[in-house]
Design a protein around this motif. Structure first.
Motif, PDB file in Angstrom:
ATOM      1  N   VAL A  73      35.850  50.558  40.403  1.00  0.00           N
ATOM      2  CA  VAL A  73      36.890  51.440  39.893  1.00  0.00           C
ATOM      3  C   VAL A  73      36.329  52.423  38.874  1.00  0.00           C
ATOM      4  O   VAL A  73      36.762  53.578  38.799  1.00  0.00           O
ATOM      5  CB  VAL A  73      38.034  50.609  39.268  1.00  0.00           C
ATOM      6  CG1 VAL A  73      39.090  51.519  38.655  1.00  0.00           C
ATOM      7  CG2 VAL A  73      38.675  49.710  40.322  1.00  0.00           C
ATOM      8  N   GLY A  84      48.577  51.036  45.767  1.00  0.00           N
ATOM      9  CA  GLY A  84      47.165  51.235  45.513  1.00  0.00           C
ATOM     10  C   GLY A  84      46.633  50.311  44.441  1.00  0.00           C
ATOM     11  O   GLY A  84      47.081  49.162  44.303  1.00  0.00           O
ATOM     12  N   TRP A  85      45.693  50.820  43.681  1.00  0.00           N
ATOM     13  CA  TRP A  85      45.045  50.038  42.628  1.00  0.00           C
ATOM     14  C   TRP A  85      46.085  49.514  41.630  1.00  0.00           C
ATOM     15  O   TRP A  85      46.930  50.250  41.162  1.00  0.00           O
ATOM     16  CB  TRP A  85      44.011  50.919  41.931  1.00  0.00           C
ATOM     17  CG  TRP A  85      43.295  50.257  40.796  1.00  0.00           C
ATOM     18  CD1 TRP A  85      42.712  49.032  40.812  1.00  0.00           C
ATOM     19  CD2 TRP A  85      43.078  50.787  39.493  1.00  0.00           C
ATOM     20  NE1 TRP A  85      42.136  48.767  39.600  1.00  0.00           N
ATOM     21  CE2 TRP A  85      42.353  49.830  38.768  1.00  0.00           C
ATOM     22  CE3 TRP A  85      43.427  51.995  38.877  1.00  0.00           C
ATOM     23  CZ2 TRP A  85      41.966  50.024  37.437  1.00  0.00           C
ATOM     24  CZ3 TRP A  85      43.047  52.194  37.565  1.00  0.00           C
ATOM     25  CH2 TRP A  85      42.320  51.219  36.863  1.00  0.00           C
ATOM     26  N   LYS A  98      40.527  50.078  44.504  1.00  0.00           N
ATOM     27  CA  LYS A  98      41.304  51.107  45.195  1.00  0.00           C
ATOM     28  C   LYS A  98      41.332  50.829  46.695  1.00  0.00           C
ATOM     29  O   LYS A  98      40.340  50.352  47.263  1.00  0.00           O
ATOM     30  CB  LYS A  98      40.702  52.490  44.943  1.00  0.00           C
ATOM     31  CG  LYS A  98      40.934  53.040  43.553  1.00  0.00           C
ATOM     32  CD  LYS A  98      40.402  54.459  43.453  1.00  0.00           C
ATOM     33  CE  LYS A  98      40.643  55.046  42.076  1.00  0.00           C
ATOM     34  NZ  LYS A  98      40.158  56.443  41.974  1.00  0.00           N
TER      35      LYS A  98
END
Length: 330
Positions: A132, A179-180, A274
């Motif tokens: 990340v 998502g993340w 991600k």
């Protein structure tokens, strides 16, 4: 999990409100017993109506911690109670802001502390996983996304004409994904289904186990759509998501919100990185994978093995699979 020290969540009673002390970290190791400790409160009688989570010691929370917190929030709301977070520090508040939880949660500052303002920018370097915060990975994503969007621009006209001639409706299809850290975003694809596909979903048999949905002969898929899926051309617009930073070229499979709703706490670990246009799930069968546990296993394997070289290997494998008609991409 069995080899880690037992995590304690001391509970005290103050003016008819239960105060639960949170630990310094809220990763999967702490998130599982946190959910259990919270559920144990509702094995008591009468049920607590107001619970305060004391976060003044907590400086780290990952996707599993978020998952446990969301689950416990739903539990107390089902029982007509309220949940308040006390003493939340800036790094944790940044994650709440990034995921949108700051708008759903109630915060209370300790007497000596002002409640920090949400600062999503801090979350951009939040260390849930090395990938990340890797600027080289992000650079590769940007270069790859720009190259992919150039290819998309070249193919846009013939693909758009084919879609329109085959099935009236929009050229692009947008769908909300997680998502993340569970942050929601809209993923883009070339439309490969009929325009009322979502309304007809309940009429299609799900061939997969768990929260995933797939039917190899889905009647909602158009003729052109089958070709786009088989060649992975339908996914070209996702390069825009990569350029925006919502996705990466390589990562985990981006789940839908209804899938995440059914996750157990450990399964939230797959959101520590991600989501990617490709990944372990893509090069190991993709549509041939029938069990959600296999998806989890592949996503966690990616996190464990991640390196820039590993990403490059997966990208090269993906390119080879795209030109293999037996790749299972349907």
């Amino acid at each position: 999990m069995s080899q880690t020290p037992e995590v304690q969540f001391p509970v005290t009673n103050q003016q008819e409100r239960l105060i639960m002390q949170m630990p310094p970290r809220m990763s999967v190791v702490e998130a599982v017993p946190f959910k259990q400790a919270f559920q144990d409160l509702y094995a008591q009688s009468p049920f607590p109506t107001q619970v305060i989570l004391d976060f003044h010691q907590t400086t780290f929370i990952d996707s599993s911690g978020i998952g446990a917190l969301v689950s416990n929030l739903k539990t107390i709301q089902r029982h007509g109670g309220g949940l308040t977070l006390r003493g939340v520090r800036s790094p944790v508040m940044a994650v709440f802001a990034m995921t949108g939880l700051d708008a759903l949660l109630t915060f209370e500052a300790e007497p000596h502390q002002a409640t920090p303002s949400p600062t999503p920018r801090e979350a951009e370097i939040y260390p849930t996983h090395p990938s990340v915060r890797s600027w080289l990975k992000r650079l590769i994503d940007i270069v790859g996304a720009l190259t992919g969007l150039g290819i998309t621009a070249i193919l846009l006209v013939p693909i758009a004409i084919a879609i329109k001639l085959d099935s009236p409706g929009p050229i692009f299809f947008g769908q909300v994904r997680c998502g993340w850290m569970g942050k929601r975003f809209r993923i883009w694809k070339f439309r490969s289904m009929c325009t009322d596909a979502e309304a007809r979903k309940a009429q299609v048999r799900n061939e997969l186990a768990g929260p995933l949905f797939k039917n190899a002969n889905d009647p909602r898929v158009t003729k052109v759509g089958r070709f786009l899926r088989r060649t992975s051309l339908d996914e070209l617009p996702q390069f825009w998501n990569v350029l925006r930073g919502e996705m990466s070229l390589v990562g985990t499979r981006p789940p839908t919100p209804d899938e995440v709703e059914r996750y157990e706490v450990p399964e939230w670990q797959r959101l520590d990185v991600k989501p990617g246009m490709t990944g372990e799930w893509q090069v190991n069968g993709r549509s041939q994978i029938r069990d959600f546990e296999d998806v989890i296993r592949l996503d966690l394997r990616y996190q464990q093995n991640w390196s820039l070289l590993y990403d490059i290997k997966l990208i090269l494998k993906t390119i080879a699979i795209v030109f293999n008609r037996r790749s299972g991409a349907v």
